[in-house]
Design a protein around this motif. Structure first.
Motif, PDB file in Angstrom:
ATOM      1  N   GLU A 170      -5.405  13.914 -14.400  1.00 40.42           N
ATOM      2  CA  GLU A 170      -5.615  12.435 -13.920  1.00 40.42           C
ATOM      3  C   GLU A 170      -7.349  12.739 -13.537  1.00 40.42           C
ATOM      4  N   ASN A 171      -8.135  12.244 -14.419  1.00 40.53           N
ATOM      5  CA  ASN A 171      -9.599  12.193 -13.987  1.00 40.53           C
ATOM      6  C   ASN A 171     -10.133  10.897 -14.275  1.00 40.53           C
ATOM      7  N   SER A 172      -9.473   9.827 -14.267  1.00 41.55           N
ATOM      8  CA  SER A 172      -9.940   8.438 -14.501  1.00 41.55           C
ATOM      9  C   SER A 172     -10.902   8.215 -13.278  1.00 41.55           C
ATOM     10  N   LEU A 173     -11.900   7.425 -13.701  1.00 40.70           N
ATOM     11  CA  LEU A 173     -12.835   6.608 -12.766  1.00 40.70           C
ATOM     12  C   LEU A 173     -12.145   5.544 -11.958  1.00 40.70           C
ATOM     13  N   LEU A 174     -10.688   5.135 -12.346  1.00 40.26           N
ATOM     14  CA  LEU A 174     -10.060   4.251 -11.638  1.00 40.26           C
ATOM     15  C   LEU A 174      -9.563   4.981 -10.363  1.00 40.26           C
ATOM     16  N   LEU A 175      -9.672   6.184 -10.347  1.00 36.10           N
ATOM     17  CA  LEU A 175      -9.412   6.858  -8.938  1.00 36.10           C
ATOM     18  C   LEU A 175      -9.944   6.243  -7.898  1.00 36.10           C
ATOM     19  N   VAL A 176     -11.480   5.774  -8.082  1.00 35.84           N
ATOM     20  CA  VAL A 176     -12.336   5.343  -7.078  1.00 35.84           C
ATOM     21  C   VAL A 176     -11.755   4.124  -6.569  1.00 35.84           C
ATOM     22  N   SER A 177     -11.150   3.343  -7.657  1.00 31.43           N
ATOM     23  CA  SER A 177     -10.617   1.984  -7.142  1.00 31.43           C
ATOM     24  C   SER A 177      -9.391   2.230  -6.092  1.00 31.43           C
ATOM     25  N   LEU A 178      -8.541   3.277  -6.717  1.00 36.36           N
ATOM     26  CA  LEU A 178      -7.180   3.538  -5.929  1.00 36.36           C
ATOM     27  C   LEU A 178      -7.568   3.964  -4.389  1.00 36.36           C
ATOM     28  N   MET A 179      -8.974   4.735  -4.342  1.00 36.50           N
ATOM     29  CA  MET A 179      -9.195   5.459  -3.129  1.00 36.50           C
ATOM     30  C   MET A 179      -9.705   3.989  -2.241  1.00 36.50           C
ATOM     31  N   SER A 180     -10.360   3.089  -2.831  1.00 36.01           N
ATOM     32  CA  SER A 180     -11.054   1.989  -2.101  1.00 36.01           C
ATOM     33  C   SER A 180      -9.847   1.081  -1.682  1.00 36.01           C
ATOM     34  N   ASP A 181      -8.786   1.161  -2.427  1.00 38.30           N
ATOM     35  CA  ASP A 181      -7.603   0.161  -1.859  1.00 38.30           C
ATOM     36  C   ASP A 181      -7.023   0.898  -0.740  1.00 38.30           C
ATOM     37  N   ILE A 182      -6.985   2.360  -0.587  1.00 37.29           N
ATOM     38  CA  ILE A 182      -6.318   3.100   0.327  1.00 37.29           C
ATOM     39  C   ILE A 182      -7.246   3.061   1.686  1.00 37.29           C
ATOM     40  N   ALA A 183      -8.592   3.503   1.293  1.00 40.13           N
ATOM     41  CA  ALA A 183      -9.536   3.307   2.616  1.00 40.13           C
ATOM     42  C   ALA A 183      -9.385   2.000   3.272  1.00 40.13           C
ATOM     43  N   ALA A 184      -9.478   0.883   2.529  1.00 42.33           N
ATOM     44  CA  ALA A 184      -9.568  -0.308   3.283  1.00 42.33           C
ATOM     45  C   ALA A 184      -8.370  -0.545   4.061  1.00 42.33           C
ATOM     46  N   ARG A 185      -6.968   0.213   3.627  1.00 42.61           N
ATOM     47  CA  ARG A 185      -5.965   0.033   4.479  1.00 42.61           C
ATOM     48  C   ARG A 185      -5.681   1.032   5.462  1.00 42.61           C
ATOM     49  N   ASP A 186      -6.058   2.264   5.252  1.00 46.54           N
ATOM     50  CA  ASP A 186      -5.859   3.417   5.958  1.00 46.54           C
ATOM     51  C   ASP A 186      -6.786   4.396   5.868  1.00 46.54           C
ATOM     52  N   ALA A 206     -13.660  11.225  -5.807  1.00 45.81           N
ATOM     53  CA  ALA A 206     -13.276   9.659  -5.743  1.00 45.81           C
ATOM     54  C   ALA A 206     -13.374   9.049  -4.678  1.00 45.81           C
ATOM     55  N   ALA A 207     -12.647   9.905  -3.523  1.00 44.27           N
ATOM     56  CA  ALA A 207     -12.623   9.396  -2.120  1.00 44.27           C
ATOM     57  C   ALA A 207     -13.775   9.085  -1.648  1.00 44.27           C
ATOM     58  N   VAL A 208     -14.757   9.890  -1.894  1.00 46.51           N
ATOM     59  CA  VAL A 208     -16.219  10.041  -1.312  1.00 46.51           C
ATOM     60  C   VAL A 208     -16.914   8.842  -1.931  1.00 46.51           C
ATOM     61  N   ASP A 209     -16.775   8.653  -3.154  1.00 48.09           N
ATOM     62  CA  ASP A 209     -17.459   7.557  -3.859  1.00 48.09           C
ATOM     63  C   ASP A 209     -16.857   6.215  -3.451  1.00 48.09           C
ATOM     64  N   ALA A 210     -15.577   5.995  -2.881  1.00 45.80           N
ATOM     65  CA  ALA A 210     -14.893   5.008  -2.580  1.00 45.80           C
ATOM     66  C   ALA A 210     -15.397   4.511  -1.357  1.00 45.80           C
ATOM     67  N   LEU A 211     -15.475   5.471  -0.443  1.00 49.29           N
ATOM     68  CA  LEU A 211     -15.953   5.431   0.894  1.00 49.29           C
ATOM     69  C   LEU A 211     -17.588   4.744   0.886  1.00 49.29           C
ATOM     70  N   ALA A 212     -18.430   5.246  -0.084  1.00 47.96           N
ATOM     71  CA  ALA A 212     -19.668   4.925  -0.282  1.00 47.96           C
ATOM     72  C   ALA A 212     -19.932   3.871  -0.561  1.00 47.96           C
ATOM     73  N   ASP A 213     -19.023   3.046  -1.527  1.00 50.93           N
ATOM     74  CA  ASP A 213     -18.988   1.831  -1.974  1.00 50.93           C
ATOM     75  C   ASP A 213     -18.737   0.697  -1.006  1.00 50.93           C
ATOM     76  N   SER A 214     -18.203   1.104  -0.167  1.00 52.26           N
ATOM     77  CA  SER A 214     -17.535   0.059   1.081  1.00 52.26           C
ATOM     78  C   SER A 214     -18.692  -0.147   1.965  1.00 52.26           C
ATOM     79  N   GLY A 215     -19.818   0.335   1.599  1.00 54.41           N
ATOM     80  CA  GLY A 215     -21.238  -0.036   2.432  1.00 54.41           C
ATOM     81  C   GLY A 215     -21.027   0.464   3.968  1.00 54.41           C
ATOM     82  N   TYR A 216     -21.514  -0.356   4.884  1.00 52.89           N
ATOM     83  CA  TYR A 216     -21.515   0.257   6.263  1.00 52.89           C
ATOM     84  C   TYR A 216     -20.018   0.529   6.998  1.00 52.89           C
TER      85      TYR A 216
END
Length: 341
Positions: A170-186, A206-216
């Motif tokens: 699994e190397n999909s960019l959708l991993l970022v979306s998954l990590m964003s959902d998880i980061a918002a919750r936990d 993917a996790a780092v990119d998701a954290l970056a997309d969350s802004g502050y």
């Protein structure tokens, strides 16, 4: 054979072929128009049922249940709370989840994926969605994980990412979306993943990119990761670039340390972040990097200086007229490009 006769025969064949094709198109248009009118009629009949009460709801079959399924998915995207719960209850009475359950066993991966994403809306079918985490197709597994992560009762993070076989299939960019959902919750779970040496780098990126997309929101966590590396050396430049994307000025201390890093990739990423956050007090440090032995660091430093406004421009002009060859060449080139832009 006479050439004129041959030409006439070929023309006749072409005309007949065109006529047959035209008739075929007309027939297709008639049937497609009839099918479209039928769909519109069924949708008009089903919409008030799905949006109304439970009274008088009867189980559907055949084309009706297929139309009801598509309509349920469309309507659910625009509804929340008790309205969505009522919609899904009516859809369940109509037989929609049963049809989706059948589609989830389709031989076609796309059919399984769309069915699983819709089934995740129904509380009684989350077990079926969890089974899809073991699907042979990586896109279906990821779709199931995304659908589950959007629910409040989502499975444990490690269970989700373990099923995805990140780094293997699994190397999909959708991993970022998954990590964003998880980061918002936990967010603590994401922190644990990033510090797990066994977790694949693809997932960490993917996790780092998701954290970056969350802004502050998660900038402090990224700053902590920058100051205390917990991943492979290849991950750290991503962390510093992510800090720049958050735009959080509290990242300054970590970025300042990155500008003096022994790793040229971190120096380049830190220079880029300095420009993105507009940390003007680091103009002199960026000026030093204009003579870095790695051209990418020089480029990023000059680019950042130009984004800092007057303090950065002053450092660039000084370097352009200075005696240090690398810094002079970098500053002169970038200033010329800016003037030509």
């Amino acid at each position: 054979m006479n050439p004129l006769v041959t030409l006439w025969s070929v023309s006749l064949i072409l005309c007949l072929t065109g006529a047959v094709a035209l008739v075929g198109l007309i027939v297709v248009r008639i049937f497609s128009g009839r099918a479209a009118r039928n769909r519109a009629r069924v949708r008009r009949r089903l919409t008030p049922i799905l949006l109304g009460g439970n009274a008088g709801v009867e189980r559907l079959s055949g084309a009706d249940v297929r139309f009801a399924t598509d309509l349920t998915v469309e309507l659910a995207e625009f509804m929340r709370g008790s309205d969505r719960a009522e919609l899904l209850a009516i859809a369940a009475a109509l037989g929609v989840p049963d049809l989706l359950h059948k589609r989830a066993r389709s031989r076609t991966a796309q059919d399984r994926l769309t069915a699983i994403e819709a089934l995740a809306l129904f509380d009684d079918y989350t077990g079926v969605v969890e089974l899809a985490l073991d699907d042979a197709n990586p896109h279906v597994r990821l779709g199931a994980a995304l659908a589950l992560s959007a629910r409040g009762d989502a499975p444990d993070l490690m269970a989700l990412v373990g099923k995805l076989r990140i780094g293997e299939a699994e190397n999909s960019l959708l991993l970022v979306s998954l990590m964003s959902d998880i980061a918002a919750r936990d967010p603590d779970a994401v922190r644990a993943l990033l510090s797990d040496a066994a977790f694949p780098d693809a997932g960490k990126v993917a996790a780092v990119d998701a954290l970056a997309d969350s802004g502050y929101t998660h900038a402090p966590l990224l700053a902590e990761m920058a100051a205390n590396p917990c991943g492979t050396p290849d991950l750290q430049p991503r962390v510093f670039r992510a800090l720049g994307r958050t735009g959080h000025p509290a990242s300054a201390r970590a970025i300042e340390a990155g500008l003096a890093s022994q790793d040229w990739r971190i120096r380049a990423a830190s220079a880029e972040a300095t420009g993105q956050i507009a940390l003007r007090r680091f103009a002199e440090q960026l000026g030093i990097l204009l003579s870095d032995r790695h051209w990418w660091v020089r480029f990023r430093a000059g680019e950042a200086l130009l984004r800092l406004g007057e303090p950065g421009t002053a450092v660039m002009n000084r370097a352009a007229s200075g005696t240090e060859a690398l810094a002079r060449r970098a500053a002169t080139t970038l200033l010329a490009e800016k003037a030509a832009a």
